[in-house]
Design a protein around this motif. Structure first.
Motif, PDB file in Angstrom:
ATOM      1  N   GLU A  42       0.691  -1.606   0.188  1.00  0.00           N
ATOM      2  CA  GLU A  42       0.015  -0.326   0.188  1.00  0.00           C
ATOM      3  C   GLU A  42       0.782   1.262   0.225  1.00  0.00           C
ATOM      4  OE1 GLU A  42      -3.215   1.428   2.948  1.00  0.00           O
ATOM      5  OE2 GLU A  42      -3.635  -0.632   1.641  1.00  0.00           O
ATOM      6  N   PHE A 137      -9.887   1.079  -3.752  1.00  0.00           N
ATOM      7  CA  PHE A 137      -9.768   0.218  -3.198  1.00  0.00           C
ATOM      8  C   PHE A 137     -11.303  -0.623  -3.402  1.00  0.00           C
ATOM      9  CE2 PHE A 137      -8.973  -3.758  -1.405  1.00  0.00           C
ATOM     10  CZ  PHE A 137      -7.582  -4.896  -1.378  1.00  0.00           C
ATOM     11  N   GLY A 138     -11.116  -1.813  -3.557  1.00  0.00           N
ATOM     12  CA  GLY A 138     -12.981  -2.570  -3.014  1.00  0.00           C
ATOM     13  C   GLY A 138     -13.580  -3.212  -4.321  1.00  0.00           C
ATOM     14  N   THR A 145     -11.295  -8.393   0.970  1.00  0.00           N
ATOM     15  CA  THR A 145     -12.308  -8.069   0.446  1.00  0.00           C
ATOM     16  C   THR A 145     -14.049  -8.720   0.800  1.00  0.00           C
ATOM     17  OG1 THR A 145     -11.577  -6.199  -1.101  1.00  0.00           O
ATOM     18  CG2 THR A 145     -14.048  -6.056  -0.677  1.00  0.00           C
ATOM     19  N   PHE A 165     -12.908   1.175   8.725  1.00  0.00           N
ATOM     20  CA  PHE A 165     -12.132   2.565   8.826  1.00  0.00           C
ATOM     21  C   PHE A 165     -11.150   1.793   7.807  1.00  0.00           C
ATOM     22  CE2 PHE A 165      -8.836   4.277  10.846  1.00  0.00           C
ATOM     23  CZ  PHE A 165      -9.858   5.232  11.559  1.00  0.00           C
ATOM     24  N   GLY A 166     -11.068   3.227   6.146  1.00  0.00           N
ATOM     25  CA  GLY A 166     -10.172   2.489   5.690  1.00  0.00           C
ATOM     26  C   GLY A 166     -11.305   1.746   3.965  1.00  0.00           C
ATOM     27  N   CYS A 167     -12.433   2.849   3.933  1.00  0.00           N
ATOM     28  CA  CYS A 167     -13.435   2.738   2.723  1.00  0.00           C
ATOM     29  C   CYS A 167     -13.172   1.858   2.068  1.00  0.00           C
ATOM     30  CB  CYS A 167     -14.660   2.993   3.563  1.00  0.00           C
ATOM     31  SG  CYS A 167     -14.808   4.768   3.036  1.00  0.00           S
ATOM     32  N   GLY A 168     -11.808   2.603   0.951  1.00  0.00           N
ATOM     33  CA  GLY A 168     -12.369   2.528  -0.026  1.00  0.00           C
ATOM     34  C   GLY A 168     -13.393   2.865  -1.121  1.00  0.00           C
ATOM     35  N   ILE A 171     -17.369  -0.543  -0.534  1.00  0.00           N
ATOM     36  CA  ILE A 171     -18.150  -1.310  -0.912  1.00  0.00           C
ATOM     37  C   ILE A 171     -18.371  -2.161   0.691  1.00  0.00           C
ATOM     38  CG2 ILE A 171     -15.637  -3.382  -0.822  1.00  0.00           C
ATOM     39  CD1 ILE A 171     -17.033  -4.954  -2.939  1.00  0.00           C
ATOM     40  N   LEU A 172     -17.857  -1.727   2.000  1.00  0.00           N
ATOM     41  CA  LEU A 172     -17.878  -2.640   2.830  1.00  0.00           C
ATOM     42  C   LEU A 172     -19.263  -1.877   3.646  1.00  0.00           C
ATOM     43  CD1 LEU A 172     -14.466  -3.865   4.825  1.00  0.00           C
ATOM     44  CD2 LEU A 172     -15.802  -5.203   3.279  1.00  0.00           C
ATOM     45  N   ASP A 188     -11.787   7.347   5.331  1.00  0.00           N
ATOM     46  CA  ASP A 188     -10.489   6.875   4.466  1.00  0.00           C
ATOM     47  C   ASP A 188      -9.847   8.250   4.582  1.00  0.00           C
ATOM     48  OD1 ASP A 188      -9.917   4.077   2.585  1.00  0.00           O
ATOM     49  OD2 ASP A 188      -8.546   5.951   2.262  1.00  0.00           O
ATOM     50  N   ILE A 189      -8.102   7.549   4.289  1.00  0.00           N
ATOM     51  CA  ILE A 189      -7.214   9.006   4.512  1.00  0.00           C
ATOM     52  C   ILE A 189      -7.000   9.706   3.272  1.00  0.00           C
ATOM     53  CG2 ILE A 189      -5.376   8.411   6.211  1.00  0.00           C
ATOM     54  CD1 ILE A 189      -3.881   6.886   3.803  1.00  0.00           C
ATOM     55  N   ASN A 230     -10.107  -3.257   6.982  1.00  0.00           N
ATOM     56  CA  ASN A 230      -9.549  -3.543   5.627  1.00  0.00           C
ATOM     57  C   ASN A 230      -8.841  -3.263   5.303  1.00  0.00           C
ATOM     58  OD1 ASN A 230      -8.304  -5.402   4.298  1.00  0.00           O
ATOM     59  ND2 ASN A 230      -9.846  -5.152   2.302  1.00  0.00           N
ATOM     60  N   ILE A 231      -7.272  -3.389   6.296  1.00  0.00           N
ATOM     61  CA  ILE A 231      -6.001  -2.244   6.490  1.00  0.00           C
ATOM     62  C   ILE A 231      -4.918  -2.597   5.305  1.00  0.00           C
ATOM     63  CG2 ILE A 231      -5.011   0.555   5.925  1.00  0.00           C
ATOM     64  CD1 ILE A 231      -7.059   0.844   8.156  1.00  0.00           C
ATOM     65  N   LEU A 239      -3.310   2.149  14.710  1.00  0.00           N
ATOM     66  CA  LEU A 239      -4.389   2.723  14.515  1.00  0.00           C
ATOM     67  C   LEU A 239      -5.073   1.246  16.661  1.00  0.00           C
ATOM     68  CD1 LEU A 239      -5.064   2.632  11.393  1.00  0.00           C
ATOM     69  CD2 LEU A 239      -5.665   4.711  13.014  1.00  0.00           C
TER      70      LEU A 239
HETATM   71  C1  LIG Z   1      -7.340  -2.302   1.442  1.00  0.00           C
HETATM   72  S1  LIG Z   1      -8.307  -0.639   0.731  1.00  0.00           S
HETATM   73  C2  LIG Z   1      -9.978  -1.378   1.434  1.00  0.00           C
HETATM   74  C3  LIG Z   1     -10.857  -0.735   0.787  1.00  0.00           C
HETATM   75  C4  LIG Z   1     -12.359  -1.503   1.649  1.00  0.00           C
HETATM   76  N1  LIG Z   1     -12.595  -1.701   2.264  1.00  0.00           N
HETATM   77  C5  LIG Z   1     -12.097  -3.154   1.098  1.00  0.00           C
HETATM   78  O1  LIG Z   1     -12.357  -3.801   1.883  1.00  0.00           O
HETATM   79  O2  LIG Z   1     -12.081  -3.207  -0.257  1.00  0.00           O
HETATM   80  C6  LIG Z   1      -7.401  -0.048   2.351  1.00  0.00           C
HETATM   81  C7  LIG Z   1      -8.159   1.295   2.045  1.00  0.00           C
HETATM   82  O3  LIG Z   1      -7.802   1.841   3.446  1.00  0.00           O
HETATM   83  C8  LIG Z   1      -7.032   3.436   3.125  1.00  0.00           C
HETATM   84  N2  LIG Z   1      -6.359   3.446   4.832  1.00  0.00           N
HETATM   85  C9  LIG Z   1      -4.732   3.279   4.700  1.00  0.00           C
HETATM   86  N3  LIG Z   1      -4.465   3.703   5.149  1.00  0.00           N
HETATM   87  C10 LIG Z   1      -5.617   4.030   6.463  1.00  0.00           C
HETATM   88  C11 LIG Z   1      -5.649   5.114   7.565  1.00  0.00           C
HETATM   89  N4  LIG Z   1      -4.357   4.892   8.455  1.00  0.00           N
HETATM   90  N5  LIG Z   1      -6.643   5.365   8.528  1.00  0.00           N
HETATM   91  C12 LIG Z   1      -7.765   5.564   7.242  1.00  0.00           C
HETATM   92  N6  LIG Z   1      -7.756   5.042   5.798  1.00  0.00           N
HETATM   93  C13 LIG Z   1      -6.826   4.204   5.598  1.00  0.00           C
HETATM   94  C14 LIG Z   1      -6.505   3.596   1.871  1.00  0.00           C
HETATM   95  O4  LIG Z   1      -6.944   4.571   1.305  1.00  0.00           O
HETATM   96  C15 LIG Z   1      -7.518   2.264   1.233  1.00  0.00           C
HETATM   97  O5  LIG Z   1      -8.715   3.066   0.629  1.00  0.00           O
END
Ligand SMILES: C[S@@+](CC[C@H](N)C(=O)[O-])C[C@H]1O[C@@H](n2cnc3c(N)ncnc32)[C@H](O)[C@@H]1O
Length: 293
Positions: A42, A137-138, A145, A165-168, A171-172, A188-189, A230-231, A239
């Motif tokens: 990532e 992503f997702g 996922t 957390f990390g909603c991309g 999808i979730l 999401d960042i 899902n990070i 975190l």
């Molecule tokens: C693997 S993707 C998951 C997307 C979706 N939730 C899924 O399950 O397919 C991880 C997501 O987390 C976000 N992300 C990464 N580090 C993060 C953080 N510290 N806080 C919040 N979001 C974060 C990324 O930008 C990315 O969109």
């Protein structure tokens, strides 16, 4: 229109410069591939890291005579005379069609389906999320996922508050709402993830139940019955106190984005706050779940 492509093994330090040189020589596109098996999981926002051993692929119109380009590249000290390269013919295709053909509706657990908008919904009575691949992503095709979607499907989410957390792509979050959640907060960042989640929630008619935030804007005192993240293992450990604080006592947690070999360490770390279940695995990836103490 047909094409030819020139493949060159290079080092990441030379890849950008080589790409620029080839664009000057008439290449219409430059692509980079991993030359070995060196996954980049990532990248940080705004970073485009390359592999130490990078394969550069330069696409040219099929009529191009590549001999002068090869001669020119041989004068580059980092390539030299007789440098290793390959020239390949690329048959023309309807690339959009080809790409669309590779996405199909997929079922997760008992009730949930993720369906691309251009496909017929296989089971209209099921819980259907309409979602097209985009910049965030997702799509459901990645094992992490899929593990989270299966976990959400296994829960009774009726009336529950959920944090993704990390909603991309969202999808979730959208799946949780369609499975009955009262309200979902996505964090999401990446602002592109916020935009994609907004658009996908609107398309699924659930935008009124989804609140989306960049981390710096998320409300204080955000608490939920269910939290899914899902990070990646590193951020999940960093975190952990923040994630634990957001889950109500007795609330449920799922973590994914972990490689199998990382699962035990992350599970042990989270067991300060959660009664952790045994990990579930799909391909090289794992999902952890637990109940907040
Ligand atoms: C693997 S993707 C998951 C997307 C979706 N939730 C899924 O399950 O397919 C991880 C997501 O987390 C976000 N992300 C990464 N580090 C993060 C953080 N510290 N806080 C919040 N979001 C974060 C990324 O930008 C990315 O969109």
């Amino acid at each position: 229109m047909a094409w030819i492509q020139l493949r060159i093994h290079t080092h990441r330090d030379h890849a950008d410069m080589l790409g620029d040189l080839l664009m000057d020589q008439g290449s219409v596109s430059i692509t980079y591939e991993d030359g070995q098996d060196e996954p980049i999981f990532e990248p940080k926002l705004g970073e485009t890291p390359l592999w130490q051993d990078t394969i550069l692929i330069a696409l040219f119109d099929a009529e191009t005579d590549l001999a002068p380009t090869i001669e020119f590249l041989e004068t580059m000290p980092f390539l030299g005379k007789g440098f290793t390269h390959k020239i390949e013919q690329v048959e023309d295709k309807d690339w959009v069609r080809e790409w669309m053909d590779s996405f199909h509706p997929i079922q997760f657990g008992q009730r949930l389906w993720i369906c691309p908008s251009w496909r017929e919904i296989p089971d209209p009575a099921a819980v259907n999320v309409i979602l097209d691949p985009g910049l965030a992503f997702g799509t459901g095709t990645h094992p992490t996922t899929a593990l989270c979607l299966e976990w959400l499907d296994s829960l009774d989410l009726a009336g529950q508050e959920v944090i993704d957390f990390g909603c991309g792509s969202g999808i979730l979050a959208i799946a949780a709402i369609k499975l009955g959640a009262k309200k979902v907060t996505g964090v999401d960042i990446d602002y592109q993830a916020i935009d994609a989640s907004t658009a996908n929630a609107e398309r699924n008619d659930v935008a009124d139940k989804l609140a989306l935030y960049l981390p710096e804007n998320q409300p204080e005192n955000l608490h939920a019955d269910v939290l899914v993240a899902n990070i990646l293992a590193g951020p999940l450990k960093e975190l952990a106190p923040l994630i634990a604080e957001k889950v109500k006592t007795g609330g449920k947690l799922a973590l994914s984005g972990l490689l199998q070999e990382q699962a035990q360490e992350v599970s042990d770390f989270y067991s300060q706050w959660f009664d952790m279940d045994p990990a579930c695995h799909k391909e090289d990836w794992s999902r952890l779940s637990g109940i907040r103490k």
